[in-house]
Design a protein around this motif. Structure first.
Motif, PDB file in Angstrom:
ATOM      1  N   VAL A  70       0.945  -3.798  -5.225  1.00 19.10           N
ATOM      2  CA  VAL A  70       1.505  -3.612  -3.875  1.00 19.10           C
ATOM      3  C   VAL A  70       2.753  -2.754  -3.985  1.00 19.10           C
ATOM      4  CG1 VAL A  70       2.705  -4.759  -1.968  1.00 19.10           C
ATOM      5  CG2 VAL A  70       0.499  -5.635  -2.749  1.00 19.10           C
ATOM      6  N   LEU A  74       3.069   0.954  -2.297  1.00 13.83           N
ATOM      7  CA  LEU A  74       4.153   1.315  -1.382  1.00 13.83           C
ATOM      8  C   LEU A  74       4.909   2.531  -1.907  1.00 13.83           C
ATOM      9  CD1 LEU A  74       5.436  -2.268  -0.562  1.00 13.83           C
ATOM     10  CD2 LEU A  74       4.399  -0.671   1.091  1.00 13.83           C
ATOM     11  N   SER A  79       1.024   2.721   3.654  1.00 13.14           N
ATOM     12  CA  SER A  79       1.630   2.054   4.804  1.00 13.14           C
ATOM     13  C   SER A  79       1.180   0.599   4.850  1.00 13.14           C
ATOM     14  CB  SER A  79       1.199   2.745   6.102  1.00 13.14           C
ATOM     15  OG  SER A  79      -0.198   2.542   6.321  1.00 13.14           O
ATOM     16  N   ARG A  80       1.879  -0.190   5.631  1.00 15.94           N
ATOM     17  CA  ARG A  80       1.484  -1.587   5.822  1.00 15.94           C
ATOM     18  C   ARG A  80       0.054  -1.657   6.356  1.00 15.94           C
ATOM     19  NH1 ARG A  80       1.817  -6.096   9.466  1.00 15.94           N
ATOM     20  NH2 ARG A  80       2.596  -7.956   8.379  1.00 15.94           N
ATOM     21  N   GLU A  81      -0.280  -0.761   7.290  1.00 12.56           N
ATOM     22  CA  GLU A  81      -1.616  -0.751   7.875  1.00 12.56           C
ATOM     23  C   GLU A  81      -2.677  -0.441   6.826  1.00 12.56           C
ATOM     24  OE1 GLU A  81       1.086   0.830   9.183  1.00 12.56           O
ATOM     25  OE2 GLU A  81       1.417  -0.588  10.824  1.00 12.56           O
ATOM     26  N   LEU A  83      -2.435  -1.058   3.648  1.00 11.36           N
ATOM     27  CA  LEU A  83      -2.518  -2.246   2.794  1.00 11.36           C
ATOM     28  C   LEU A  83      -3.281  -3.370   3.478  1.00 11.36           C
ATOM     29  CD1 LEU A  83       0.898  -1.694   1.211  1.00 11.36           C
ATOM     30  CD2 LEU A  83      -1.100  -2.390  -0.128  1.00 11.36           C
ATOM     31  N   ILE A  84      -3.100  -3.537   4.784  1.00 15.48           N
ATOM     32  CA  ILE A  84      -3.867  -4.556   5.509  1.00 15.48           C
ATOM     33  C   ILE A  84      -5.358  -4.236   5.449  1.00 15.48           C
ATOM     34  CG2 ILE A  84      -4.367  -5.488   7.815  1.00 15.48           C
ATOM     35  CD1 ILE A  84      -1.294  -5.383   8.311  1.00 15.48           C
ATOM     36  N   LEU A 106      -0.408 -10.013   1.691  1.00 13.83           N
ATOM     37  CA  LEU A 106       0.328  -9.518   2.860  1.00 13.83           C
ATOM     38  C   LEU A 106       1.787  -9.974   2.776  1.00 13.83           C
ATOM     39  CD1 LEU A 106       0.409  -7.889   5.427  1.00 13.83           C
ATOM     40  CD2 LEU A 106      -0.336  -9.933   6.672  1.00 13.83           C
ATOM     41  N   VAL A 109       3.360  -7.547   0.537  1.00 14.74           N
ATOM     42  CA  VAL A 109       3.604  -6.278   1.238  1.00 14.74           C
ATOM     43  C   VAL A 109       4.911  -6.361   2.024  1.00 14.74           C
ATOM     44  CG1 VAL A 109       2.788  -4.752   3.087  1.00 14.74           C
ATOM     45  CG2 VAL A 109       1.157  -5.656   1.398  1.00 14.74           C
ATOM     46  N   ASP A 110       5.054  -7.409   2.805  1.00 14.98           N
ATOM     47  CA  ASP A 110       6.243  -7.536   3.650  1.00 14.98           C
ATOM     48  C   ASP A 110       7.515  -7.706   2.818  1.00 14.98           C
ATOM     49  OD1 ASP A 110       4.671  -7.183   5.870  1.00 14.98           O
ATOM     50  OD2 ASP A 110       4.623  -9.300   6.407  1.00 14.98           O
ATOM     51  N   ALA A 113       8.148  -4.333   0.898  1.00 15.23           N
ATOM     52  CA  ALA A 113       8.496  -3.240   1.817  1.00 15.23           C
ATOM     53  C   ALA A 113       9.805  -3.523   2.552  1.00 15.23           C
ATOM     54  CB  ALA A 113       7.359  -3.041   2.820  1.00 15.23           C
ATOM     55  N   LEU A 115      10.289  -5.869   4.845  1.00 15.97           N
ATOM     56  CA  LEU A 115      10.053  -6.187   6.270  1.00 15.97           C
ATOM     57  C   LEU A 115      10.419  -7.620   6.581  1.00 15.97           C
ATOM     58  CD1 LEU A 115       6.596  -4.443   6.709  1.00 15.97           C
ATOM     59  CD2 LEU A 115       8.849  -3.550   7.271  1.00 15.97           C
TER      60      LEU A 115
END
Length: 115
Positions: A70, A74, A79-81, A83-84, A106, A109-110, A113, A115
């Motif tokens: 992950v 990044l 992008s987060r999208e 990765l989703i 996820l 990811v957050d 990143a 987030l």
């Protein structure tokens, strides 16, 4: 899942990898070179390869793989999208057991990143 820190996993894995490399220099150097070669831009971009590795990490139920790939995805511009959608493919391929690691991915990811 708040008891997991993917940043800490990556830090600890780097520390352990450095220590192991001192004990097994040839093997670790060979693996590092293999990784660099396999993940380099080619017919597929590094980003596409890292997204693939995230999916495999989920299917293999490997927390450290998820954390490392992950982060690398990044860094490669995922992008987060993206990765989703990668996580969704892993769920489709891995079924119910993959869902457990997919939702953790996820979270990775957050966290990674910021987030």
């Amino acid at each position: 899942m708040a008891d997991k820190s993917y940043n800490e996993m990556n830090k600890k894995q780097r520390e352990l990898g450095i220590a192991f490399r001192e004990s097994s220099t040839d093997t670790m150097n060979a693996f590092i070179n293999l990784s660099k070669t396999a993940m380099a831009d080619g017919a597929l971009s590094t980003k596409a390869k890292e997204l693939t590795a995230v999916s495999i990490g989920i299917i293999m139920r490997c927390d450290n793989c998820i954390a490392a790939h992950v982060r690398a995805a990044l860094k490669a511009g995922a992008s987060r999208e993206e990765l989703i959608e990668t996580i969704n493919v892993a769920i489709m391929m891995g079924g119910g057991p993959a869902v457990t690691y997919a939702i953790q991915a996820l979270e990775a990811v957050d966290e990674l990143a910021g987030l």
